[in-house]
Design a protein around this motif. Structure first.
Motif, PDB file in Angstrom:
ATOM      1  N   ARG A  13       0.835  -1.208   0.000  1.00 49.93           N
ATOM      2  CA  ARG A  13       0.000   0.000   0.000  1.00 49.93           C
ATOM      3  C   ARG A  13       0.868   1.256   0.000  1.00 49.93           C
ATOM      4  N   LEU A  14       1.888   1.262   0.859  1.00 50.09           N
ATOM      5  CA  LEU A  14       2.757   2.434   0.951  1.00 50.09           C
ATOM      6  C   LEU A  14       3.598   2.625  -0.311  1.00 50.09           C
ATOM      7  N   LEU A  15       4.070   1.537  -0.902  1.00 55.76           N
ATOM      8  CA  LEU A  15       4.831   1.659  -2.140  1.00 55.76           C
ATOM      9  C   LEU A  15       3.954   2.134  -3.294  1.00 55.76           C
ATOM     10  N   ARG A  16       2.675   1.766  -3.283  1.00 51.27           N
ATOM     11  CA  ARG A  16       1.762   2.280  -4.308  1.00 51.27           C
ATOM     12  C   ARG A  16       1.590   3.792  -4.177  1.00 51.27           C
ATOM     13  N   ILE A  24      14.197   3.190   4.941  1.00 56.29           N
ATOM     14  CA  ILE A  24      14.174   3.551   6.371  1.00 56.29           C
ATOM     15  C   ILE A  24      12.790   4.076   6.748  1.00 56.29           C
ATOM     16  N   LYS A  25      12.252   4.983   5.937  1.00 56.25           N
ATOM     17  CA  LYS A  25      10.918   5.542   6.207  1.00 56.25           C
ATOM     18  C   LYS A  25       9.854   4.452   6.087  1.00 56.25           C
ATOM     19  N   VAL A  30       5.881   0.682   8.715  1.00 53.78           N
ATOM     20  CA  VAL A  30       5.282  -0.651   8.879  1.00 53.78           C
ATOM     21  C   VAL A  30       5.730  -1.349  10.156  1.00 53.78           C
ATOM     22  N   GLY A  31       6.620  -0.712  10.911  1.00 61.18           N
ATOM     23  CA  GLY A  31       7.027  -1.279  12.193  1.00 61.18           C
ATOM     24  C   GLY A  31       8.055  -2.386  12.102  1.00 61.18           C
ATOM     25  N   LEU A  32       8.960  -2.296  11.142  1.00 57.49           N
ATOM     26  CA  LEU A  32      10.036  -3.280  11.002  1.00 57.49           C
ATOM     27  C   LEU A  32      11.383  -2.576  11.045  1.00 57.49           C
ATOM     28  N   SER A  33      12.443  -3.358  11.221  1.00 59.78           N
ATOM     29  CA  SER A  33      13.782  -2.813  11.054  1.00 59.78           C
ATOM     30  C   SER A  33      14.006  -2.624   9.556  1.00 59.78           C
TER      31      SER A  33
END
Length: 154
Positions: A13-16, A24-25, A30-33
């Protein structure tokens, strides 16, 4: 997108919304490293879920660019006819999008032209030579209302 978890769907969704978002952003969102996020993106790319990245171009910067939506009906809807048609369509970069459809036509295509003469050339040299075509119905756009698949849901 069956088989994807909530994090994968959120990454997509965010990449779309912004395919140029830094890893990093994206990882933060999404709450991952960052390394875990990048691994997931690579898996999504490897598995063909993410097939590529593209730029949405503002066609108002081109003086007369028009989208033409084309409905194609084939002589038959056999696997052989569909495969031959789809293989031929992929050879023509003038055809920007191609969808297999339900309903009154078999395929919906989108091309962009600068003039009626350019469309006539595409119609004569490409569309009318595609294998198995029995009917071509074309509609010219008046203006673009929405050219993104933005989602405001989080």
């Amino acid at each position: 997108m069956a088989g994807l978890d909530a994090i994968d769907r959120n990454i997509i969704r965010l990449l779309r919304l912004n395919a140029r978002m830094s890893n990093i952003k994206l990882a933060e969102e999404v709450g991952l490293s960052p390394s875990a996020c990048l691994r997931r993106i690579r898996v999504l790319e490897h598995d063909g879920v993410i097939r590529g990245y593209t730029a949405l171009v503002d066609h108002s910067s081109r003086e007369a660019a028009m989208a033409v939506i084309i409905n194609i009906t084939l002589d038959r809807q056999t696997e052989d006819y569909l495969t031959r048609f789809e293989t031929a369509v992929r050879r023509h970069p003038e055809i920007r999008e191609c969808y297999l459809m339900t309903g009154g036509s078999d395929y919906l295509l989108r091309v962009e032209v600068d003039s009626a003469a350019e469309f006539e050339r595409i119609h004569t040299e490409i569309l009318s030579t595609l294998p198995g075509v029995s009917r071509i119905h074309s509609s010219f756009s008046i203006r673009n209302v929405l050219a993104t698949r933005r989602s405001s849901a989080k």
